[in-house]
Design an enzyme around this catalytic site. Structure first.
Site, PDB file in Angstrom:
ATOM      1  N   GLU A  78       0.781  -1.049  -0.389  1.00  0.00           N
ATOM      2  CA  GLU A  78       0.045   0.164  -0.244  1.00  0.00           C
ATOM      3  C   GLU A  78       0.717   1.286  -0.115  1.00  0.00           C
ATOM      4  OE1 GLU A  78      -3.134   2.552  -0.280  1.00  0.00           O
ATOM      5  OE2 GLU A  78      -2.475   1.123  -0.286  1.00  0.00           O
ATOM      6  N   HIS A  81       2.772   2.475  -3.240  1.00  0.00           N
ATOM      7  CA  HIS A  81       2.035   2.624  -4.128  1.00  0.00           C
ATOM      8  C   HIS A  81       1.447   4.266  -4.083  1.00  0.00           C
ATOM      9  CE1 HIS A  81      -1.749   3.164  -7.157  1.00  0.00           C
ATOM     10  NE2 HIS A  81      -2.287   3.263  -5.692  1.00  0.00           N
ATOM     11  N   HIS A 143     -11.993   5.490  -8.073  1.00  0.00           N
ATOM     12  CA  HIS A 143     -10.536   5.232  -7.991  1.00  0.00           C
ATOM     13  C   HIS A 143     -10.095   5.335 -10.013  1.00  0.00           C
ATOM     14  CE1 HIS A 143      -6.340   6.718  -6.759  1.00  0.00           C
ATOM     15  NE2 HIS A 143      -6.138   5.360  -6.065  1.00  0.00           N
ATOM     16  N   HIS A 251     -21.075  -7.203 -16.714  1.00  0.00           N
ATOM     17  CA  HIS A 251     -20.348  -6.862 -16.933  1.00  0.00           C
ATOM     18  C   HIS A 251     -19.467  -7.962 -18.168  1.00  0.00           C
ATOM     19  CE1 HIS A 251     -16.221  -5.922 -16.831  1.00  0.00           C
ATOM     20  NE2 HIS A 251     -15.728  -7.506 -16.709  1.00  0.00           N
ATOM     21  N   HIS A 309      -5.606  -8.738 -16.684  1.00  0.00           N
ATOM     22  CA  HIS A 309      -6.737  -8.246 -17.213  1.00  0.00           C
ATOM     23  C   HIS A 309      -6.928  -7.159 -17.190  1.00  0.00           C
ATOM     24  CE1 HIS A 309     -10.401  -9.263 -19.296  1.00  0.00           C
ATOM     25  NE2 HIS A 309     -11.281  -8.631 -17.697  1.00  0.00           N
TER      26      HIS A 309
END
Length: 336
Positions: A78, A81, A143, A251, A309
């Site tokens: 985290e 990032h 986000h 989706h 992906h």
């Protein structure tokens, strides 16, 4: 002197574009490893700059909940990032400075660089809200979309610095179709983000049917209830399997529409010399995206495939924006 300024600016833009793409990929890794709350405060980690200073707090969290959201590895994932995101913001500030200071030498308007700076600031705010709102699906999906928008803006900045074969004036007819394709792609990315943030990737374990049916039992109202916490409904009840199935099914089926639309568009545009390269890349990325999507189902969501992906969605975004920039140049050459 002008040549050196332009060369430095281009290196800065291309490096920032590459870092943006990397950060989106790493953001997917953060989300898929459940590291978003590895440091449950913001911008630091338990008020410290690094997880090293927060080791006592992390140890305490681990002892009270060994399989919870906090661990040393998740804290570092985290925080790395966040560090890279901060570096990206500083690089975009540098791009704005260059665009303003050397606007005559570069021959570009300052507007796009300023919009990109605003976008990265908003993206930083959503990064903070992701933590403070405890991975609320709406915030996490927003986000993700913000990251893709930032990548689109950086691709725009980078694409206008790159030379390519001339695009024929007739190719401008594909511009509105490409704009529509990019809009469809962003809708699909939003739907994919909603799948990921609600952990609905494995809601349907078979293909092309879902639970052995073309139209299974689904709960669209609760599946697409936006203002709620992770894994729960606004009423406080746990989200049902039918709601998760609805999220996954939409989706999956919207992906077919995007695949066919962009596939046909890429196939048509590949005949133009100035569009051939990105058009071929568009077709390749669509095929790869289909493959990783199916592999995610059949191999029960392996981490590497899931990250790829997400990367495929980013790749499709940058290719579509590149095609739009080139089509805009074709429009500029049409005699009036």
């Amino acid at each position: 002197m002008t040549g050196r300024i332009v060369a430095r600016y281009r290196k800065l833009v291309f490096f920032t574009w590459f870092l943006t793409l990397d950060l989106i990929m790493f953001g997917a890794f953060v989300r898929l490893t459940d590291s978003g709350l590895g440091c449950p405060d913001w911008p630091g980690c338990y008020g410290k700059i690094t997880p090293v200073g927060a080791s006592a707090h992390i140890e305490q969290a681990l002892s009270s909940m060994p399989y919870g959201a906090v661990s040393f590895s998740k804290a570092w994932i985290e925080m790395v990032h966040r560090y890279v995101g901060s570096i990206l913001g500083m690089l975009i500030i540098a791009i704005v400075y260059f665009s303003w200071r050397y606007r005559r030498e570069l021959g570009h308007s300052l507007r796009l660089a300023v919009v990109t700076l605003v976008a990265v600031c908003v993206q930083g705010a959503f990064g903070a809200w992701t933590v403070t709102h405890q991975l609320m699906p709406l915030v996490v999906t927003s986000h993700l979309l913000g990251g893709m928008l930032l990548l689109a803006l950086m691709t725009w900045l980078a694409a206008r610095e790159k030379t390519h074969a001339p695009v024929s004036a007739l190719a401008v007819r594909w511009r509105p179709w490409m704009i529509c394709g990019l809009a469809l792609l962003f809708i699909q990315i939003a739907l994919g983000g909603w799948v990921s943030t609600n952990y609905a990737a494995l809601a349907c374990m078979d293909f092309p049917t879902c639970h052995g049916q073309w139209v299974p039992d689904m709960d669209f109202r609760n599946g697409y209830s936006l203002v709620r916490g992770l894994g729960v409904l606004p009423s406080g009840e746990m989200i049902s399997q039918q709601a998760l199935t609805a999220i996954h099914w939409v989706h999956r089926n919207f992906a077919l529409l995007v695949f066919v639309y962009l596939g046909l568009l890429g196939w048509k545009m590949r005949t133009d010399p100035g569009l051939r390269g990105p058009a071929h890349l568009l077709l390749a990325l669509l095929a790869a995206q289909l493959l990783t999507g199916l592999t995610t189902i059949f191999f029960q969501w392996p981490l590497l495939i899931a990250v790829l992906h997400n990367g495929g969605a980013a790749g499709l975004t940058l290719v579509c924006v590149t095609l739009l920039v080139r089509l805009a140049r074709a429009k500029d050459r049409i005699p009036t």
